[in-house]
Design a protein around this motif. Structure first.
Motif, PDB file in Angstrom:
ATOM      1  N   SER A  77       4.898   6.559 -12.371  1.00  0.00           N
ATOM      2  CA  SER A  77       4.657   7.250 -11.103  1.00  0.00           C
ATOM      3  C   SER A  77       5.718   6.890 -10.083  1.00  0.00           C
ATOM      4  O   SER A  77       6.263   5.793 -10.099  1.00  0.00           O
ATOM      5  CB  SER A  77       3.288   6.851 -10.539  1.00  0.00           C
ATOM      6  OG  SER A  77       2.266   7.183 -11.436  1.00  0.00           O
ATOM      7  N   LEU A  78       5.996   7.841  -9.198  1.00  0.00           N
ATOM      8  CA  LEU A  78       6.808   7.567  -8.023  1.00  0.00           C
ATOM      9  C   LEU A  78       5.845   7.293  -6.884  1.00  0.00           C
ATOM     10  O   LEU A  78       4.992   8.124  -6.572  1.00  0.00           O
ATOM     11  CB  LEU A  78       7.710   8.753  -7.682  1.00  0.00           C
ATOM     12  CG  LEU A  78       8.858   9.003  -8.646  1.00  0.00           C
ATOM     13  CD1 LEU A  78       9.634  10.244  -8.222  1.00  0.00           C
ATOM     14  CD2 LEU A  78       9.783   7.809  -8.701  1.00  0.00           C
ATOM     15  N   ILE A  79       5.982   6.122  -6.276  1.00  0.00           N
ATOM     16  CA  ILE A  79       5.082   5.680  -5.227  1.00  0.00           C
ATOM     17  C   ILE A  79       5.846   5.635  -3.908  1.00  0.00           C
ATOM     18  O   ILE A  79       6.893   4.998  -3.826  1.00  0.00           O
ATOM     19  CB  ILE A  79       4.520   4.275  -5.517  1.00  0.00           C
ATOM     20  CG1 ILE A  79       3.988   4.165  -6.940  1.00  0.00           C
ATOM     21  CG2 ILE A  79       3.502   3.862  -4.473  1.00  0.00           C
ATOM     22  CD1 ILE A  79       2.765   4.961  -7.228  1.00  0.00           C
ATOM     23  N   GLU A  80       5.323   6.327  -2.897  1.00  0.00           N
ATOM     24  CA  GLU A  80       5.905   6.232  -1.558  1.00  0.00           C
ATOM     25  C   GLU A  80       5.121   5.173  -0.803  1.00  0.00           C
ATOM     26  O   GLU A  80       3.927   5.317  -0.550  1.00  0.00           O
ATOM     27  CB  GLU A  80       5.818   7.567  -0.828  1.00  0.00           C
ATOM     28  CG  GLU A  80       6.462   7.500   0.541  1.00  0.00           C
ATOM     29  CD  GLU A  80       6.453   8.834   1.250  1.00  0.00           C
ATOM     30  OE1 GLU A  80       6.737   8.834   2.455  1.00  0.00           O
ATOM     31  OE2 GLU A  80       6.169   9.859   0.618  1.00  0.00           O
ATOM     32  N   MET A  81       5.793   4.093  -0.457  1.00  0.00           N
ATOM     33  CA  MET A  81       5.147   2.977   0.221  1.00  0.00           C
ATOM     34  C   MET A  81       4.965   3.277   1.706  1.00  0.00           C
ATOM     35  O   MET A  81       5.651   4.125   2.276  1.00  0.00           O
ATOM     36  CB  MET A  81       5.967   1.701   0.020  1.00  0.00           C
ATOM     37  CG  MET A  81       6.174   1.338  -1.441  1.00  0.00           C
ATOM     38  SD  MET A  81       4.650   1.111  -2.363  1.00  0.00           S
ATOM     39  CE  MET A  81       4.083  -0.415  -1.686  1.00  0.00           C
ATOM     40  N   ALA A  82       4.048   2.572   2.344  1.00  0.00           N
ATOM     41  CA  ALA A  82       3.747   2.786   3.758  1.00  0.00           C
ATOM     42  C   ALA A  82       4.953   2.509   4.644  1.00  0.00           C
ATOM     43  O   ALA A  82       5.076   3.074   5.731  1.00  0.00           O
ATOM     44  CB  ALA A  82       2.580   1.896   4.181  1.00  0.00           C
ATOM     45  N   VAL A 122       0.850  -1.186   0.000  1.00  0.00           N
ATOM     46  CA  VAL A 122       0.000   0.000   0.000  1.00  0.00           C
ATOM     47  C   VAL A 122       0.885   1.236   0.000  1.00  0.00           C
ATOM     48  O   VAL A 122       1.885   1.285   0.721  1.00  0.00           O
ATOM     49  CB  VAL A 122      -0.930   0.010   1.239  1.00  0.00           C
ATOM     50  CG1 VAL A 122      -1.756   1.276   1.275  1.00  0.00           C
ATOM     51  CG2 VAL A 122      -1.817  -1.211   1.230  1.00  0.00           C
ATOM     52  N   GLY A 123       0.531   2.232  -0.816  1.00  0.00           N
ATOM     53  CA  GLY A 123       1.344   3.435  -0.888  1.00  0.00           C
ATOM     54  C   GLY A 123       0.553   4.634  -1.381  1.00  0.00           C
ATOM     55  O   GLY A 123      -0.662   4.566  -1.574  1.00  0.00           O
ATOM     56  N   VAL A 155      -2.758   3.969  -3.513  1.00  0.00           N
ATOM     57  CA  VAL A 155      -2.692   2.835  -4.427  1.00  0.00           C
ATOM     58  C   VAL A 155      -2.349   1.556  -3.672  1.00  0.00           C
ATOM     59  O   VAL A 155      -1.815   1.593  -2.564  1.00  0.00           O
ATOM     60  CB  VAL A 155      -1.659   3.074  -5.550  1.00  0.00           C
ATOM     61  CG1 VAL A 155      -2.091   4.202  -6.465  1.00  0.00           C
ATOM     62  CG2 VAL A 155      -0.279   3.350  -4.983  1.00  0.00           C
ATOM     63  N   ARG A 156      -2.659   0.426  -4.315  1.00  0.00           N
ATOM     64  CA  ARG A 156      -2.335  -0.901  -3.777  1.00  0.00           C
ATOM     65  C   ARG A 156      -1.655  -1.697  -4.888  1.00  0.00           C
ATOM     66  O   ARG A 156      -2.013  -1.592  -6.056  1.00  0.00           O
ATOM     67  CB  ARG A 156      -3.608  -1.608  -3.324  1.00  0.00           C
ATOM     68  CG  ARG A 156      -3.364  -3.055  -2.903  1.00  0.00           C
ATOM     69  CD  ARG A 156      -4.583  -3.704  -2.296  1.00  0.00           C
ATOM     70  NE  ARG A 156      -4.755  -3.142  -0.969  1.00  0.00           N
ATOM     71  CZ  ARG A 156      -5.894  -2.623  -0.517  1.00  0.00           C
ATOM     72  NH1 ARG A 156      -6.947  -2.590  -1.288  1.00  0.00           N
ATOM     73  NH2 ARG A 156      -5.973  -2.137   0.701  1.00  0.00           N
TER      74      ARG A 156
END
Length: 138
Positions: free
Chosen positions: A85-90, A65-66, A112-113
């Motif tokens: 996209s750049l995704i910052e994860m939890a 999840v992020g 997002v997941r």
């Protein structure tokens, strides 16, 4: 020339090594990341910790999840437009991936997941939106 010997020892899963451990069967659709044993910094595919330069990194599994931090639409080397996209994860690390949906409909702050850990064409993680955006007026 180097030949791999069958009698060499391999580290156990989750061991403190500088490289990602081999993917096990249960984590095939999971994102594996490293965490520094010295300062606790989470990172994605690094050899050294970017904070303390430590080399003792342990492999962990992400929940998947992020939040989208940046998204852009690309038109090159593809028959249709796609987003990157750049995704910052939890867990605190950032990675590059693709979010499913219309490329212009992905915005910073969208949650997002993980859908697939490795896209068969590009080899990058693929995510899906958790909450449908309500952007009728923007």
């Amino acid at each position: 020339m180097y030949h791999h010997s069958a009698n060499t020892s391999h580290p156990a899963a989750g061991a403190a090594t500088g490289l990602l451990d081999p993917v096990s069967a249960d984590s095939k659709d999971a994102i594996l990341f490293q965490r520094c044993t010295w300062c606790g910094t989470a990172m994605y595919h690094r050899l050294l910790c970017p904070v303390c330069q430590g080399s003792e990194l342990r492999t962990e599994r992400s929940e998947g999840v992020g939040t989208v931090r940046h998204s852009t639409v690309l038109h090159r080397n593809t028959p249709a437009a796609r987003n990157v996209s750049l995704i910052e994860m939890a867990e605190g690390f950032v990675l590059r991936g693709r979010v499913m949906g219309p490329p212009i409909g992905i915005h910073s702050g969208d949650r997002v997941r993980l859908s697939t850990a490795k896209d068969p064409v590009r080899g990058e993680p693929v995510f899906q939106l958790i909450d449908e955006p309500y952007r009728a007026w923007t």
